[in-house]
Design a protein around this motif. Structure first.
Motif, PDB file in Angstrom:
ATOM      1  N   GLY A 140       0.792  -1.228   0.000  1.00 58.83           N
ATOM      2  CA  GLY A 140       0.000   0.000   0.000  1.00 58.83           C
ATOM      3  C   GLY A 140       0.820   1.272   0.000  1.00 58.83           C
ATOM      4  O   GLY A 140       0.441   2.259   0.629  1.00 58.83           O
TER       5      GLY A 140
ATOM      6  N   GLU B  26       6.702  10.348   6.253  1.00 56.75           N
ATOM      7  CA  GLU B  26       6.328   8.945   6.299  1.00 56.75           C
ATOM      8  C   GLU B  26       6.975   8.146   5.181  1.00 56.75           C
ATOM      9  O   GLU B  26       6.633   6.984   4.994  1.00 56.75           O
ATOM     10  CB  GLU B  26       4.801   8.816   6.203  1.00 56.75           C
ATOM     11  CG  GLU B  26       4.071   9.463   7.352  1.00 56.75           C
ATOM     12  CD  GLU B  26       2.566   9.296   7.225  1.00 56.75           C
ATOM     13  OE1 GLU B  26       2.142   8.331   6.569  1.00 56.75           O
ATOM     14  OE2 GLU B  26       1.838  10.120   7.766  1.00 56.75           O
TER      15      GLU B  26
ATOM     16  N   PRO C  69       3.261   4.901   2.992  1.00 56.32           N
ATOM     17  CA  PRO C  69       1.897   4.373   3.069  1.00 56.32           C
ATOM     18  C   PRO C  69       0.869   5.415   2.615  1.00 56.32           C
ATOM     19  O   PRO C  69       0.913   6.563   3.046  1.00 56.32           O
ATOM     20  CB  PRO C  69       1.712   4.050   4.551  1.00 56.32           C
ATOM     21  CG  PRO C  69       3.063   4.119   5.164  1.00 56.32           C
ATOM     22  CD  PRO C  69       3.914   4.966   4.292  1.00 56.32           C
ATOM     23  N   THR C  70      -0.030   4.999   1.742  1.00 56.01           N
ATOM     24  CA  THR C  70      -1.142   5.851   1.303  1.00 56.01           C
ATOM     25  C   THR C  70      -2.394   4.987   1.212  1.00 56.01           C
ATOM     26  O   THR C  70      -2.316   3.761   1.146  1.00 56.01           O
ATOM     27  CB  THR C  70      -0.875   6.493  -0.082  1.00 56.01           C
ATOM     28  OG1 THR C  70      -0.766   5.460  -1.059  1.00 56.01           O
ATOM     29  CG2 THR C  70       0.389   7.334  -0.074  1.00 56.01           C
ATOM     30  N   ASP C  71      -3.549   5.643   1.196  1.00 57.92           N
ATOM     31  CA  ASP C  71      -4.813   4.909   1.109  1.00 57.92           C
ATOM     32  C   ASP C  71      -4.968   4.188  -0.220  1.00 57.92           C
ATOM     33  O   ASP C  71      -5.591   3.131  -0.293  1.00 57.92           O
ATOM     34  CB  ASP C  71      -6.000   5.863   1.313  1.00 57.92           C
ATOM     35  CG  ASP C  71      -6.061   6.371   2.746  1.00 57.92           C
ATOM     36  OD1 ASP C  71      -5.530   5.684   3.642  1.00 57.92           O
ATOM     37  OD2 ASP C  71      -6.629   7.460   2.959  1.00 57.92           O
ATOM     38  N   ASP C  72      -4.431   4.770  -1.279  1.00 62.08           N
ATOM     39  CA  ASP C  72      -4.591   4.172  -2.611  1.00 62.08           C
ATOM     40  C   ASP C  72      -3.259   3.695  -3.197  1.00 62.08           C
ATOM     41  O   ASP C  72      -3.106   3.604  -4.405  1.00 62.08           O
ATOM     42  CB  ASP C  72      -5.270   5.155  -3.558  1.00 62.08           C
ATOM     43  CG  ASP C  72      -4.457   6.441  -3.728  1.00 62.08           C
ATOM     44  OD1 ASP C  72      -3.515   6.665  -2.953  1.00 62.08           O
ATOM     45  OD2 ASP C  72      -4.777   7.216  -4.647  1.00 62.08           O
ATOM     46  N   GLY C  73      -2.288   3.381  -2.333  1.00 57.42           N
ATOM     47  CA  GLY C  73      -0.970   2.964  -2.791  1.00 57.42           C
ATOM     48  C   GLY C  73      -1.001   1.666  -3.574  1.00 57.42           C
ATOM     49  O   GLY C  73      -1.625   0.694  -3.154  1.00 57.42           O
ATOM     50  N   ASP C  74      -0.342   1.673  -4.724  1.00 58.01           N
ATOM     51  CA  ASP C  74      -0.330   0.477  -5.583  1.00 58.01           C
ATOM     52  C   ASP C  74       1.057  -0.150  -5.672  1.00 58.01           C
ATOM     53  O   ASP C  74       1.340  -0.914  -6.579  1.00 58.01           O
ATOM     54  CB  ASP C  74      -0.840   0.827  -6.977  1.00 58.01           C
ATOM     55  CG  ASP C  74       0.050   1.834  -7.705  1.00 58.01           C
ATOM     56  OD1 ASP C  74       0.922   2.442  -7.048  1.00 58.01           O
ATOM     57  OD2 ASP C  74      -0.127   2.007  -8.922  1.00 58.01           O
TER      58      ASP C  74
ATOM     59  N   ARG D 192       2.267  -3.906  -6.590  1.00 61.47           N
ATOM     60  CA  ARG D 192       1.517  -4.546  -5.500  1.00 61.47           C
ATOM     61  C   ARG D 192       1.484  -6.059  -5.639  1.00 61.47           C
ATOM     62  O   ARG D 192       1.735  -6.789  -4.704  1.00 61.47           O
ATOM     63  CB  ARG D 192       0.095  -4.008  -5.458  1.00 61.47           C
ATOM     64  CG  ARG D 192      -0.762  -4.697  -4.393  1.00 61.47           C
ATOM     65  CD  ARG D 192      -2.196  -4.228  -4.418  1.00 61.47           C
ATOM     66  NE  ARG D 192      -2.357  -2.881  -3.939  1.00 61.47           N
ATOM     67  CZ  ARG D 192      -2.515  -2.548  -2.658  1.00 61.47           C
ATOM     68  NH1 ARG D 192      -2.504  -3.494  -1.747  1.00 61.47           N
ATOM     69  NH2 ARG D 192      -2.684  -1.310  -2.308  1.00 61.47           N
TER      70      ARG D 192
END
Length: 176
Positions: free
Chosen positions: A72, A89, A101-106, A151
């Protein structure tokens, strides 16, 4: 410059050949043609044999390395070294671009900690390439290595980096 010196210089221009000479897995006639040293092929092959005898044995070490994975990840921060909220971060920062880290991390980060040096990084890149894993970014500092992969490539990447830990050849020093 002697034929032997020209042959050593030509072989040293190809680190894989030096590793193969150290491991004793070289067809000397083929290697003599490959290095393209002016002289009789048999003489070049003999120079390669003598050079191989002078090298330390190829002995892969098993550096103490722990390999983990974090999923992520994506771009974080504004490129000035800090995230937008003032914290940093980023797991990896390359040329001002931070990845964390991100909410939409690929992306997935494979993190190796311990005895991580340039030889380990090279072995990890080799193993990742053999596993057909695309490395989007990579960095190391002597104590940790981070490889940023897609990912879905995380499991293959972690296996490849773990395998690299058992295949890092000891490199001869300039004094050897």
């Amino acid at each position: 410059m002697t034929l032997a010196a020209r042959t050593r210089e030509a072989a040293a221009a190809h680190p894989f050949l030096v590793d193969a000479l150290r491991a004793g897995v070289v067809n000397y006639a083929a290697a003599a043609r490959f290095v393209d040293v002016e002289g009789e092929p048999e003489a070049v092959a003999t120079a390669l044999r003598r050079y191989a005898e002078s090298l330390p044995d190829y002995a892969p070490s098993s550096p103490s390395v722990r390999v983990t994975m974090q999923r992520g990840l994506g771009r974080v921060g504004d490129g000035d070294g800090a995230a937008d909220d003032g914290s940093d971060e980023a797991v990896l920062r390359v040329n001002g671009a931070g990845y964390g880290p991100t909410d939409d991390g690929d992306r997935t980060a494979v993190l190796a900690t311990g005895a991580v040096d340039a030889a380990f990084a090279a072995a990890a890149l080799d193993r990742l390439a053999l596993a057909d894993v695309t490395v989007h970014a990579m960095g190391f500092d002597g104590e940790a290595l981070v490889a940023l992969v897609g990912r879905r490539a995380g499991a293959d990447a972690i296996r490849a980096v773990e395998a690299a830990a058992g295949s890092v050849p000891d490199r001869p020093s300039a004094d050897d």
